[in-house]
Scaffold this motif. Structure first.
Motif, short mmCIF file in Angstrom:
data_model
loop_
_atom_site.label_atom_id
_atom_site.label_comp_id
_atom_site.label_asym_id
_atom_site.label_seq_id
_atom_site.Cartn_x
_atom_site.Cartn_y
_atom_site.Cartn_z
N LYS A 184 0.82 -1.22 0.00
CA LYS A 184 0.00 0.00 0.00
C LYS A 184 0.85 1.27 0.00
O LYS A 184 1.83 1.37 0.74
N GLU A 185 0.41 2.24 -0.81
CA GLU A 185 1.15 3.50 -0.94
C GLU A 185 1.19 4.27 0.38
O GLU A 185 2.19 4.92 0.69
N PRO A 206 2.64 1.94 -9.86
CA PRO A 206 1.61 0.93 -9.54
C PRO A 206 1.80 -0.33 -10.38
O PRO A 206 2.13 -0.26 -11.57
N GLU A 216 -3.46 -3.81 -3.49
CA GLU A 216 -2.58 -2.72 -3.96
C GLU A 216 -1.13 -3.19 -3.94
O GLU A 216 -0.61 -3.62 -2.93
N ASN A 218 2.84 -2.04 -5.49
CA ASN A 218 3.60 -0.94 -6.08
C ASN A 218 5.08 -1.29 -6.16
O ASN A 218 5.58 -2.13 -5.41
#
Length: 224
Positions: A184-185, A206, A216, A218
């Motif tokens: 997750k960002e 992403p 998610e 990344n």
């Protein structure tokens, strides 16, 4: 498997052969997982999606970066290091793709792993899959030579703290990059804020992982 590889951005002409290699790799992981503690699952579907596809989702970006490095430096050979390789993820899937595509014949993938028994597993996998572009290095990251690699990847590796960041920056070449597989960002921002004095700028790319569309994923890119 083949459909998933296509969705990861692997050129279609190479997907059938790559699928065979990845199926053979999954069999080796399942066979040796309990003895070597390679991954958190021995389920074929989970290994395919959460490990193979997850590793290869970054291939389009990583290959683009390596191509750019080759052109910018007029080099014919580059080395990518998978630090804390464990069971060979993402290094073995990436090496398998590079081994099939002629324009990446100059790419060597070093699998850096501190545990000797896992290194034996990695050497065995490279032999079974016919990956002549793989070198297995039994070492801790701290003991690697300075400015050794154009590109460094790591996945399921410890969080980036100041000590490890300094180590990784030391072993990547000027103009090279660190590429960290992350989730997750929001968690990435928290992690990177803690080392802002060392890494004031970074990019978040992403990743679309077939079968993990709801999760998610990344790639954090840190350029030196």
């Amino acid at each position: 498997m083949i459909e998933g590889l296509k969705k990861c951005g692997i050129p279609e002409a190479f997907c059938a052969v790559l699928a065979q290699k990845m199926e053979a790799y999954i069999k080796e992981i399942i066979l040796f997982n309990s003895a070597y503690n390679l991954t958190n699952t021995s389920d074929r579907e989970e290994l395919m999606v959460r490990h193979i596809f997850d590793s290869l989702a970054a291939w389009p970006k990583l290959s683009q970066m390596l191509e750019g490095y080759l052109k910018a430096n007029e080099r014919s050979e580059v080395t990518l290091a998978d630090i804390g390789s464990g069971g060979g993820l993402p290094g073995i899937p990436l090496a398998a793709v590079f081994s099939l595509i002629p324009e990446f014949s100059g790419v060597t993938v070093e699998l850096v792993e501190r545990m000797e028994k896992r290194c034996s597993f990695l050497e065995n996998c490279a032999a079974i899959l016919g990956l002549k572009n793989v070198r297995v290095v039994n070492s801790e990251a701290e003991r690697l030579p300075e400015a050794a690699y154009e590109l460094i990847t790591f996945r399921a590796f410890r969080p980036l703290d100041k000590k490890m960041t300094k180590t990784l920056l030391r072993i990547v070449k000027p103009g090279g990059s660190l590429c960290a597989y992350k989730a997750k960002e929001i968690n990435i921002k928290e992690e990177m804020n803690a080392i802002v004095s060392l890494i004031p700028e970074y990019e978040v790319e992403p990743l679309k992982v077939p079968g993990l569309e709801e999760s998610e994923r990344n790639l954090v890119i840190i350029r030196k």
